[in-house]
Design an enzyme around this catalytic site. Structure first.
Site, PDB file in Angstrom:
ATOM      1  N   ARG A  74     -14.597 -21.981  52.291  1.00 22.23           N
ATOM      2  CA  ARG A  74     -14.846 -23.234  51.581  1.00 22.23           C
ATOM      3  C   ARG A  74     -16.126 -23.085  50.760  1.00 22.23           C
ATOM      4  NH1 ARG A  74     -17.525 -28.747  53.481  1.00 22.23           N
ATOM      5  NH2 ARG A  74     -17.294 -29.738  51.456  1.00 22.23           N
ATOM      6  N   HIS A 118     -20.020 -31.137  45.306  1.00 23.13           N
ATOM      7  CA  HIS A 118     -20.955 -31.021  46.433  1.00 23.13           C
ATOM      8  C   HIS A 118     -22.352 -31.330  45.885  1.00 23.13           C
ATOM      9  CE1 HIS A 118     -21.190 -29.253  50.717  1.00 23.13           C
ATOM     10  NE2 HIS A 118     -22.388 -29.736  50.449  1.00 23.13           N
ATOM     11  N   GLU A 163     -18.966 -35.454  51.400  1.00 24.56           N
ATOM     12  CA  GLU A 163     -19.884 -36.442  51.981  1.00 24.56           C
ATOM     13  C   GLU A 163     -20.403 -37.464  50.971  1.00 24.56           C
ATOM     14  OE1 GLU A 163     -22.962 -34.496  54.198  1.00 24.56           O
ATOM     15  OE2 GLU A 163     -21.553 -33.672  55.648  1.00 24.56           O
ATOM     16  N   ASN A 281     -16.744 -33.563  58.555  1.00 20.71           N
ATOM     17  CA  ASN A 281     -18.015 -32.865  58.739  1.00 20.71           C
ATOM     18  C   ASN A 281     -18.743 -33.552  59.883  1.00 20.71           C
ATOM     19  OD1 ASN A 281     -17.268 -31.632  56.357  1.00 20.71           O
ATOM     20  ND2 ASN A 281     -19.067 -32.257  55.187  1.00 20.71           N
ATOM     21  N   TYR A 283     -22.088 -33.277  62.640  1.00 20.32           N
ATOM     22  CA  TYR A 283     -23.317 -32.639  63.128  1.00 20.32           C
ATOM     23  C   TYR A 283     -23.895 -33.313  64.362  1.00 20.32           C
ATOM     24  CZ  TYR A 283     -23.204 -29.771  58.978  1.00 20.32           C
ATOM     25  OH  TYR A 283     -22.817 -28.863  58.032  1.00 20.32           O
ATOM     26  N   GLU A 340     -16.980 -28.935  58.102  1.00 17.08           N
ATOM     27  CA  GLU A 340     -18.353 -28.481  58.390  1.00 17.08           C
ATOM     28  C   GLU A 340     -18.700 -28.800  59.829  1.00 17.08           C
ATOM     29  OE1 GLU A 340     -21.616 -29.783  55.880  1.00 17.08           O
ATOM     30  OE2 GLU A 340     -20.380 -29.561  54.097  1.00 17.08           O
TER      31      GLU A 340
HETATM   32  C1  FCB Z   1     -24.178 -31.468  55.269  1.00 17.11           C
HETATM   33  C2  FCB Z   1     -24.001 -30.969  53.845  1.00 17.11           C
HETATM   34  C3  FCB Z   1     -24.214 -29.487  53.692  1.00 17.11           C
HETATM   35  C4  FCB Z   1     -25.359 -28.980  54.547  1.00 17.11           C
HETATM   36  C5  FCB Z   1     -25.230 -29.480  55.963  1.00 17.11           C
HETATM   37  C6  FCB Z   1     -26.328 -28.998  56.887  1.00 17.11           C
HETATM   38  O1  FCB Z   1     -24.482 -32.819  55.259  1.00 17.11           O
HETATM   39  O2  FCB Z   1     -22.710 -31.267  53.385  1.00 17.11           O
HETATM   40  O3  FCB Z   1     -24.399 -29.212  52.324  1.00 17.11           O
HETATM   41  O4  FCB Z   1     -26.559 -29.305  53.976  1.00 17.11           O
HETATM   42  O5  FCB Z   1     -25.211 -30.874  55.986  1.00 17.11           O
END
Ligand code: FCB
Length: 431
Positions: A74, A118, A163, A281, A283, A340
């Protein structure tokens, strides 16, 4: 084990974070060039001018991916490389770069997955109002068409936006990312115009033969700090998790959009154009309490009881699983891709020349296991892309955070696969 036939393992990057060559071969300036070159905007004044020099070193990077054995890569296509002014003529050299990259990937047996936006909006479009303007949505659809016209014969998977919530919030509401505007709740048109751009792009891409189309949203489970803080958590959930998904999958906005004058009645049908997958995505979760003061309906509070990554983000694989369950219960979902997931740590090259990033291995292992549980429960997940292949430019944090499976020495551009690279390679080989 236990994953569907054809499951795709991948790695993810984005153009401004890795390419460099900011002023080369006719590329125009983007909002991120302008923002990062403005003193005080990024940590230590870092910019993406050189980044990982991927524009020149992509064959080496494709070889690194081939060594990992990933099924898919990607990456994002820099709009200002392809259409330097954001409208008008194409820059052939810009498209040639992605053409070469796509052919290189296919020759290595890696399926390209292209993100169209992006975060690197051509600066001339921002000068005309950026995502606060409806016209930007039409410009984005046109750019999508031009990119697909050249590449959709070889690129199957297309991600319109990455995002959009971060662009709206960090870029237009809080001003900590490009374009650095501080509109707070007045930034909502930037949400709608991105979504409209997504919907228009879906049609444009299909018209050029793109086969699999979706968008990649950022999700963060909303935890109330106490039962009394539920309203704050619900409000955050609406902004973070529903604002960019409800209109796409349900054809309506959550209540926070209100009767916005910039939303035309016919727009929602465009935004809800059928997609082939949803990109997730993930985290970290976020804890909220009711606001003490200020314009927002929530305050964010620390989550202190979990270990954290180098970004200070709490490591909670269970929250990833609960997010997947929430999405599944909320919507009649298309197939999901985890577009992600990853972590930064202050990785260093050891005296033996190796990078021992065992904490990254533990993070990825736990999150991939959470995903496997979701698949076992019947959630249709077709692939997982780890963020990121390489250490790279982490937006306003510059080159300080290191998210890669491969370490980059920014002085020499030397790439050194970390321990996690070997771990991911073995995991892919075993599945
Ligand atoms: C996400 C972004 C990516 C990267 C990660 C850590 O929010 O999409 O570009 O910065 O965080």
């Amino acid at each position: 084990m236990g994953l569907p036939e054809g499951f795709r393992w991948g790695v993810a990057t984005a153009a401004y974070q890795i390419e460099g060559a900011a002023d080369e071969d006719g590329r125009g300036p983007s909002t991120w060039d302008t923002f990062a070159r403005t003193p005080g905007r990024t940590r230590d004044g870092h910019t993406g001018d050189v980044a990982c020099d991927h524009y020149h070193r992509w064959p080496e990077d494709v070889a690194l991916m081939a060594g990992l054995g990933v099924d898919s890569y990607r990456f994002s296509i820099a709009w200002p490389r392809v259409q330097p002014r954001g409208s008008g003529p194409v820059n052939p050299k810009g498209l040639d770069f992605y053409d070469r990259l796509v052919d290189g990937l296919l020759a290595a047996g890696i399926a390209p997955a292209a993100t169209l936006y992006h975060w690197d909006l051509p600066q001339p479009l921002e000068d005309a109002g950026g995502w606060m303007e409806r016209d930007t949505a039409y410009r984005f659809a046109e750019f999508s068409y031009l990119a697909a016209e050249r590449l959709a014969d070889r690129v199957d998977m297309w991600i319109t936006l990455n995002e959009p919530v971060v662009v709206m919030a960090y870029g237009y509401a809080f001003g900590v990312y490009a374009p650095g505007r501080t509109l707070m709740l007045d930034a909502l048109p930037a949400a709608h115009h991105q979504l409209l751009g997504h919907g228009l792009a879906v049609t444009a891409l299909r018209g050029r033969g793109a086969r699999e189309i979706g968008l990649a949203n950022h999700y963060s489970p909303a935890w109330a700090a106490s039962p009394a803080d539920r309203p704050a958590a619900d409000a955050f959930d609406a902004f973070m998790n529903r604002l960019f998904t409800d209109p796409v999958l349900l054809g309506r906005y959550p209540d926070i959009m209100g009767d916005a004058p910039f939303v035309r009645p016919e727009d929602l049908a465009v935004i809800a154009s059928p997609i082939d997958f949803l990109g997730v995505n993930y985290y970290q979760p976020t804890r909220l309490k009711n606001p003490a003061e200020g314009p927002l309906p929530f305050d964010i509070v620390d989550i202190a009881e979990y270990p954290v990554t180098g970004m200070g983000w709490p490591i909670v694989p269970d929250a990833f699983l609960s997010l997947l369950r929430t999405l599944d219960s909320r919507y009649d979902l298309p197939p999901l891709y985890i577009t992600e997931n990853g972590c930064s740590f202050p990785d260093e090259i050891g005296p033996d020349g190796a990078v021992d990033d065992s904490s990254r291995i533990a993070f990825l292992d736990a999150h991939i296991n959470a995903m496997r549980t979701a698949v076992r429960e019947g959630i249709d997940i077709r692939g997982y892309y780890t963020w990121s292949l390489l250490d790279n430019f982490e937006w306003s944090e510059g080159y300080h955070p290191r998210f890669g499976l491969v370490h980059v020495d920014y002085e020499t551009q030397k790439r050194t696969p970390k321990k996690s690279y070997g771990w991911y390679r073995d995991l892919i080989a075993a599945s």
